[in-house]
Design a protein around this motif. Structure first.
Motif, PDB file in Angstrom:
ATOM      1  N   VAL B 341       0.841  -1.197   0.000  1.00 53.39           N
ATOM      2  CA  VAL B 341       0.000   0.000   0.000  1.00 53.39           C
ATOM      3  C   VAL B 341       0.877   1.247   0.000  1.00 53.39           C
ATOM      4  N   TRP B 345       0.703   4.212  -2.749  1.00 53.65           N
ATOM      5  CA  TRP B 345       0.563   5.623  -2.397  1.00 53.65           C
ATOM      6  C   TRP B 345       1.649   6.466  -3.056  1.00 53.65           C
ATOM      7  N   LYS B 348       0.974   6.862  -6.630  1.00 53.99           N
ATOM      8  CA  LYS B 348      -0.131   7.783  -6.867  1.00 53.99           C
ATOM      9  C   LYS B 348       0.343   9.227  -6.692  1.00 53.99           C
ATOM     10  N   TYR B 434      -8.323  13.303  -1.978  1.00 56.48           N
ATOM     11  CA  TYR B 434      -6.944  12.916  -2.195  1.00 56.48           C
ATOM     12  C   TYR B 434      -6.000  14.012  -1.706  1.00 56.48           C
ATOM     13  N   TYR B 501      -5.931   7.079   3.624  1.00 55.96           N
ATOM     14  CA  TYR B 501      -6.485   7.315   2.295  1.00 55.96           C
ATOM     15  C   TYR B 501      -7.032   6.021   1.701  1.00 55.96           C
ATOM     16  N   TYR B 502      -6.354   4.915   1.963  1.00 57.65           N
ATOM     17  CA  TYR B 502      -6.754   3.646   1.365  1.00 57.65           C
ATOM     18  C   TYR B 502      -7.675   2.819   2.252  1.00 57.65           C
ATOM     19  N   TRP B 575      -9.513  -2.401   2.749  1.00 54.14           N
ATOM     20  CA  TRP B 575      -9.094  -1.294   1.886  1.00 54.14           C
ATOM     21  C   TRP B 575     -10.226  -0.862   0.964  1.00 54.14           C
ATOM     22  N   ASN B 576     -10.111   0.368   0.484  1.00 54.66           N
ATOM     23  CA  ASN B 576     -11.100   0.832  -0.490  1.00 54.66           C
ATOM     24  C   ASN B 576     -10.565   0.708  -1.912  1.00 54.66           C
ATOM     25  N   ALA B 577      -9.435   0.072  -2.058  1.00 58.41           N
ATOM     26  CA  ALA B 577      -8.875  -0.152  -3.388  1.00 58.41           C
ATOM     27  C   ALA B 577      -8.380  -1.586  -3.435  1.00 58.41           C
ATOM     28  N   VAL B 579      -5.868  -4.292  -3.274  1.00 59.72           N
ATOM     29  CA  VAL B 579      -4.504  -4.433  -2.768  1.00 59.72           C
ATOM     30  C   VAL B 579      -4.118  -5.896  -2.905  1.00 59.72           C
ATOM     31  N   TYR B 590     -15.688   5.711  -0.754  1.00 59.58           N
ATOM     32  CA  TYR B 590     -14.697   6.386   0.105  1.00 59.58           C
ATOM     33  C   TYR B 590     -15.254   6.750   1.461  1.00 59.58           C
TER      34      TYR B 590
END
Lengths: 217, 590
Positions: B341, B345, B348, B434, B501-502, B575-577, B579, B590
């Motif tokens: 993660v 990040w 990103k 973000y 964030y994640y 997580w919201n993404a 991984v 989110y």
């Protein structure tokens, strides 16, 4: 005397003294470390009859690091960049050995012209052309030898004016004219057809729509 | 949550200077001073859940490990050390595979490792060079060698001087020229060998040095390299540098081939860290293997931790501990966030942050079709290129309401305008979100960079204190401790923002952010205390406050790290993404 200078001087002298060899090495300016090599195109290949000049730069750590060579003469060959003359050859990179000399390296370049390796290409477009239609590739290579390396050229090539951009790109006039008639500029058509490798059997795989699409890009 | 002062009161009783120094030393002992001779890690007390067990090894210690492997192979195959070393290197130090292959076909393994000259095969040299290049290969010495026989050690590297020899490289033919050759018997003069080996090692960073003859695959064994580089040919200084670099390259190759070892990435440092528990990829989703090689400082003057303590220094960049992550190439400590993660990040941030910032400050969206629009001149009467919607750039309301008031807008409170701005802000939410995390992350990163200045300032303050008050050197150490703690906590905070964030929305995230907030507040308070001016009469109070606060901050940091680490072990974080190694998020929200 500096070991590098001694070796290079000796190599140049050896090459001059060898009357039987067709390989030539000469200096460009006062520096003995920037040279010009040349050799005739090998017989029985599209490069026959041409004279090919090589730019030679001898690095600081020569002969322990490979010499830097590239074609000055434009060559149509899968392992030589048609734009810059850069060469893809193992002995100029990791297979270099300090016992190799300028002369033996030039001989290797000469034999590279005999045996192209399209699977390890420097110029992908030329390599594609080679893979699709060897006959058409050879025609173009002969034509390049004729106009850039002073070679005799094939019968076809002689009929064309020198500097014919369709032949330089290894394309057929009938194909190019067909799209030019549709109203596209000639240079653009040549460029697009070259990118698409519009040659030999490959033409069957490229519908006209695809060509138009490329032209409209 | 209890207030700061309650907390520190509880702790105040047992906390005094003596304890503080002791704990620090204990920690150092635990983390850095492992016994170097022992590869296997012996458990040294209970580790905190956010710490991994690891051991720091010096280059010598790694060389001993290599030696053990080499002896093992020597014993099994009955070959000499040089051959065993080359065999292991050619197989990337995989002993099992080497033994298996060697038992299967010793000759081919010996040839592949460049120890033995292969039997000549029908000419298969490269097609490029078939025509005119003459072969320099001399008669094969090992022709017909049976696979069972022991490979002979290379020709004794003693230099010989045959009659009328011309070195094929430098063309030197003086009668007193001395030559050397590897097992392949390709003779070259000693000077060329020295230059060649130096160039290979120093310019190319190559540890497998092939014979100079064209197409010869024999590799120079250790003894040969050492003999050549310690002979009088070439510049002795250059040779010595090349030789030490050669040893380093071999060690690096060994370390790189071993999943449970990692080379310290700090420039000029030659230590290695062994961390078997983090050697597999699957273990990296359960923990953050932050390790330290034990050395401090940058460049050639690395000093060991104990030396720093003795000198009493230990502030500033010169004494920065060599901390790094065992699992990924991010330098420094990225606890509490796991490697995958953290990398997501960083990527990103690199890709998006500047773009996002630019979009945010230079563009607005069409209130009708949400196309992003940059206004690069002209009046405020905007006509969307895409949907032809006409609106006012200032209030974002439809232009029709502006009537005849061209080029000016005084209708900010008009209903339509407010609605339009609301819609605008909703569409910006993800970007804003973000940037919220990014700005906080970057802020802590920036603060950490500024900590060098803070270190210098604190050192000055500590000196002042000793002058203006009766405090001794040992008694002002609380300042240094506090600065170090702030620095450490900022690193933690930084990565908690990337983690937040994640993290998927939910109770777990709320608790995580509560902990984060408490730590952040405590750190800011402590920072403020450190920046406050020093009055001689209030030093005792300041000292008390700073000491209390430091302990509190330390505790808060422990809580964040420990809770997060436990969360990973328990699989509590969602997580919201997507991984790698985790379940797919249920819904992307989110």
């Amino acid at each position: 005397m500096d070991a590098r200078l001694r070796r290079v001087t000796r190599e140049i002298a050896d090459c001059k003294n060898d009357k039987t060899s067709s390989i030539k090495i000469e200096t460009i300016d006062e520096s003995p470390f920037h040279l010009k090599g040349s050799f005739p195109g090998p017989e029985g290949t599209p490069y026959q009859g041409g004279n090919f000049e090589i730019d030679i730069v001898i690095p600081e750590s020569y002969p322990f690091q490979p010499v830097k060579m590239k074609f000055i003469t434009k060559v149509y060959h899968p392992n030589v960049s048609s734009a810059s003359g850069a060469i893809c050859l193992d002995i100029l990179k990791d297979a270099w050995s300090p016992v190799l000399t300028l002369k033996s390296t030039l001989i290797s370049l000469q034999s590279l012209l005999c045996s192209p390796e399209p699977n390890d290409p420097q110029d992908a477009e030329v390599a594609k052309h080679y893979m699709t239609s060897k006959a058409s590739f050879e025609e173009t290579a002969t034509y390049w030898t004729h106009i850039y390396a002073g070679g005799p050229g094939s019968k076809d090539a002689k009929q064309l004016n020198s500097g014919d951009d369709v032949a330089i790109a290894g394309l057929e006039h009938t194909h190019v004219d067909r799209f030019v008639e549709l109203g596209f500029p000639k240079a653009k058509v040549v460029d697009a057809l070259r990118r698409l490798n519009y040659r030999g059997n490959n033409i069957r795989n490229i519908p006209d729509d695809r060509v138009i699409e490329e032209l409209l890009k | 949550m209890s207030s700061d002062y309650e907390f520190s009161d509880d702790d105040g009783d047992y906390y005094d200077d003596g304890d503080m120094m002791d704990t620090q030393e204990d920690e150092d002992d635990d983390e850095m001073m492992g016994s170097y001779d022992d590869f296997k890690i012996t458990p040294k007390g209970k580790h905190k859940s956010y710490e991994v067990e690891y051991e720091s090894l010096s280059q010598d210690a790694v060389e001993q490990l290599m030696s053990a492997d080499v002896e093992h192979i020597c014993g099994i195959f009955g070959v000499d050390r040089d051959a065993a070393l080359l065999l292991l290197r050619s197989m990337s130090w995989n002993k099992e595979r080497l033994i298996e292959k060697y038992m299967d076909n010793a000759t081919s393994v010996l040839c592949a490792a460049g120890i033995q000259v292969p039997e000549p095969t029908p000419e298969t040299s490269r097609p490029h060079s078939t025509t005119a290049r003459r072969s320099t290969r001399s008669t094969n010495k090992f022709l017909g060698l049976s696979s069972a026989s022991k490979p002979k050690s290379p020709t004794p590297p003693a230099a010989t001087s045959p009659k009328s020899f011309v070195c094929p490289i430098c063309f030197d033919d003086s009668p007193d020229l001395t030559t050397r050759a590897l097992v392949c018997e390709h003779q070259f003069c000693t000077g060329c060998w020295a230059t060649y080996i130096c160039s290979k090692i120093r310019d190319e960073g190559e540890h497998a040095i092939r014979c100079m003859a064209e197409g010869c695959h024999i590799i120079a064994p250790d003894t040969f390299v050492r003999t050549v580089l310690s002979s009088e040919d070439g510049d002795p200084e250059e040779n010595a540098l090349a030789l030490s670099r050669f040893h380093e390259l071999v060690v690096r190759h060994f370390v790189a081939s071993n999943a449970s070892l990692k080379y310290c990435p700090y420039p000029g440092c030659t230590n290695t860290v062994s961390c078997p528990s983090a050697s597999s990829k699957s273990s990296l989703i359960l923990m953050v293997p932050t390790v330290s090689c034990g050395a401090r400082g940058i460049g050639g003057q690395s000093v060991s931790a104990s030396q720093v303590l003795e000198k009493g220094g230990g502030l500033g960049i010169q004494a920065k501990e060599h901390k790094f992550c065992f699992g990924c190439p991010i330098d420094g400590d990225h606890r509490p966030l796991i490697c995958t993660v953290a990398r997501m990040w960083i990527k990103k941030c690199r890709d998006d942050s500047e773009t996002a910032n630019w979009i945010k400050s230079n563009t607005k969206e069409c209130t009708n079709c949400l196309s992003t629009i940059e206004k690069n001149g002209g009046c405020n009467h905007m006509t969307c290129k895409k949907c032809k919607h006409e609106f006012c750039w200032v209030c974002m309301g439809p232009w029709s309401e502006h009537g005849t008031q061209w080029y000016s807008c005084n209708r900010y409170d008009e209903k339509a305008g407010i609605d339009a701005r609301d819609a605008q802000s909703r569409s910006r939410a993800s970007l804003e979100r973000y940037l919220h995390y990014y700005n906080r992350w970057a802020n802590h990163e920036q603060s950490a960079k500024l900590s060098i200045d803070l270190y210098a300032k604190t050192e000055k303050k500590m000196e002042d204190m000793q002058v203006t008050s009766a405090l001794t050197w040992i008694e002002v150490q609380f300042m240094k401790k506090a600065v170090e703690e702030v620095d450490k906590c900022r690193m933690t905070l930084k990565w908690t923002y990337a983690m937040a964030y994640y993290l998927a929305k939910g109770n777990e995230k709320d608790l995580f952010e509560d902990n984060q907030r408490d730590l952040e507040k405590a750190v800011e308070d402590l920072s403020e205390l450190l920046e406050s001016p020093i009055e001689p009469e209030t030093i005792p109070q300041l000292r008390q406050k700073v000491t209390d606060k430091t302990v509190y901050v330390q505790n808060r940091n422990e809580i964040v790290l420990e809770d997060t680490a436990n969360g990973f072990l328990e699989g509590r974080w969602k997580w919201n993404a997507v991984v790698e190694g985790f379940d797919e998020p249920e819904r992307l929200e989110y």
